[in-house]
Design a protein around this motif. Structure first.
Motif, PDB file in Angstrom:
ATOM      1  N   ALA A   1       0.831  -1.202   0.000  1.00 31.83           N
ATOM      2  CA  ALA A   1       0.000   0.000   0.000  1.00 31.83           C
ATOM      3  C   ALA A   1       0.866   1.252   0.000  1.00 31.83           C
ATOM      4  N   ALA A   2       0.503   2.195  -0.834  1.00 31.90           N
ATOM      5  CA  ALA A   2       1.179   3.490  -0.804  1.00 31.90           C
ATOM      6  C   ALA A   2       0.821   4.215   0.497  1.00 31.90           C
ATOM      7  N   SER A   3       1.703   5.068   0.962  1.00 32.06           N
ATOM      8  CA  SER A   3       1.428   5.865   2.153  1.00 32.06           C
ATOM      9  C   SER A   3       1.180   7.313   1.739  1.00 32.06           C
ATOM     10  N   TYR A   4       0.415   8.021   2.565  1.00 31.51           N
ATOM     11  CA  TYR A   4      -0.018   9.367   2.218  1.00 31.51           C
ATOM     12  C   TYR A   4       0.224  10.296   3.399  1.00 31.51           C
ATOM     13  N   THR A   5       0.958  11.379   3.144  1.00 39.75           N
ATOM     14  CA  THR A   5       1.255  12.372   4.160  1.00 39.75           C
ATOM     15  C   THR A   5       0.702  13.712   3.719  1.00 39.75           C
ATOM     16  N   ALA A   6      -0.154  14.304   4.544  1.00 34.70           N
ATOM     17  CA  ALA A   6      -0.741  15.598   4.204  1.00 34.70           C
ATOM     18  C   ALA A   6       0.335  16.676   4.191  1.00 34.70           C
ATOM     19  N   ILE A   7       0.299  17.523   3.171  1.00 34.03           N
ATOM     20  CA  ILE A   7       1.246  18.633   3.070  1.00 34.03           C
ATOM     21  C   ILE A   7       0.471  19.886   2.662  1.00 34.03           C
ATOM     22  N   ALA A   8       1.111  21.023   2.801  1.00 37.48           N
ATOM     23  CA  ALA A   8       0.502  22.278   2.373  1.00 37.48           C
ATOM     24  C   ALA A   8       0.837  22.534   0.912  1.00 37.48           C
ATOM     25  N   ALA A   9      -0.102  23.121   0.196  1.00 40.99           N
ATOM     26  CA  ALA A   9       0.178  23.512  -1.183  1.00 40.99           C
ATOM     27  C   ALA A   9       1.256  24.588  -1.200  1.00 40.99           C
ATOM     28  N   LYS A  10       2.119  24.557  -2.225  1.00 39.04           N
ATOM     29  CA  LYS A  10       3.166  25.579  -2.336  1.00 39.04           C
ATOM     30  C   LYS A  10       2.565  26.968  -2.398  1.00 39.04           C
ATOM     31  N   SER A  11       1.446  27.085  -3.096  1.00 42.62           N
ATOM     32  CA  SER A  11       0.723  28.355  -3.198  1.00 42.62           C
ATOM     33  C   SER A  11      -0.646  28.041  -3.776  1.00 42.62           C
ATOM     34  N   ALA A  12      -1.513  29.033  -3.787  1.00 45.14           N
ATOM     35  CA  ALA A  12      -2.841  28.842  -4.379  1.00 45.14           C
ATOM     36  C   ALA A  12      -2.727  28.497  -5.862  1.00 45.14           C
ATOM     37  N   ASP A  13      -1.652  28.934  -6.491  1.00 47.41           N
ATOM     38  CA  ASP A  13      -1.432  28.659  -7.916  1.00 47.41           C
ATOM     39  C   ASP A  13      -1.205  27.179  -8.176  1.00 47.41           C
ATOM     40  N   HIS A  14      -0.842  26.422  -7.129  1.00 46.90           N
ATOM     41  CA  HIS A  14      -0.599  24.992  -7.281  1.00 46.90           C
ATOM     42  C   HIS A  14      -1.823  24.144  -6.938  1.00 46.90           C
ATOM     43  N   LEU A  15      -2.952  24.791  -6.747  1.00 45.64           N
ATOM     44  CA  LEU A  15      -4.222  24.096  -6.553  1.00 45.64           C
ATOM     45  C   LEU A  15      -5.083  24.270  -7.798  1.00 45.64           C
ATOM     46  N   THR A  16      -6.030  23.352  -7.997  1.00 49.66           N
ATOM     47  CA  THR A  16      -6.948  23.463  -9.121  1.00 49.66           C
ATOM     48  C   THR A  16      -7.567  24.849  -9.137  1.00 49.66           C
TER      49      THR A  16
END
Length: 232
Positions: free
Chosen positions: A120-135
């Motif tokens: 199973a892959a593991s998942y770690t929550a992180i912050a987006a680099k900036s709003a520009d890196h979100l949809t």
């Protein structure tokens, strides 16, 4: 008064030979050696952004007959985690996605989480680099979660959208020889192998390792300077 154009094709070629040979060379290079590609959608956020112009190495895996999918020689095998361009098996449209599963792999997804060959892959929550890196909000204005998806030594960012209807589960499948599974890093906003099927090797058109440049269409097409020449 009438104008007469009586240049023969031979004379036209002779007078423009240098330019025409350069043009033919560029066309052949883009078809067989290296190409550049505008990322048109948000399916690979946060790794690739709309407005990125990526460089595609067309001989990373195979040497092909120009303008065809005919493989003349193998150079190297695609690897899990590679970002690749390919012709969609659904309609032939060129897409860019991440290669997730190799021939012989058994892969499944449970509640958005990948399991490959029983690991199973593991998942770690992180912050987006900036709003520009979100949809972009013009496309999706609700909650987006960013994670590092890790499987073995491979790690990359991905986005999920809890409030969007999406395919978050599929039963185990074994990837046949000569085929590959592609997924978008923007996992709930990508038309990928979950919908269009697995991708045969001959449909892979190259590997993306680096950007040429990036322009932000949502901000007056201003350059994203930090992405000029950046690796992916």
């Amino acid at each position: 008064m009438s104008l007469k154009f009586n240049l023969s094709p031979r004379k036209l070629f002779a007078e423009n030979k240098g330019f025409l040979l350069f043009l033919i060379g560029m066309i052949l290079m883009r078809s067989a050696v290296a190409d550049w590609y505008l990322v048109p959608s948000s399916s690979m956020y946060p790794s690739l952004l709309e407005g990125d112009r990526v460089i595609c190495d067309r001989v990373a895996y195979d040497v092909k007959l120009p303008f065809t999918d005919v493989i003349l020689a193998h150079v190297a095998d695609p690897q899990r985690g590679d970002i690749v361009t390919f012709s969609s098996p659904e309609d032939g449209v060129r897409l860019v996605k991440r290669l997730i599963a190799l021939p012989g792999d058994v892969v499944e997804m449970r509640d958005e989480k990948l399991i490959i060959n029983g690991v199973a892959a593991s998942y770690t929550a992180i912050a987006a680099k900036s709003a520009d890196h979100l949809t972009p909000t013009r496309e999706y204005a609700r909650e987006q979660l960013v994670f590092n998806e890790t499987l073995g030594t491979l790690q990359h960012g991905m986005i999920v959208m809890p409030d969007r209807a999406a395919m978050r589960n599929f039963a185990p499948i074994t990837v046949p020889q000569g085929e590959y599974m592609m997924l978008g890093d923007n996992r709930d906003n990508s038309r990928d192998s979950r919908f269009i099927g697995l991708v045969k090797r001959e449909l892979i058109t190259g590997q993306v390792k680096r950007l040429m440049f990036s322009l932000n269409a949502d901000n007056y097409y201003l350059p994203r300077w930090e992405r000029f020449g950046a690796g992916v």
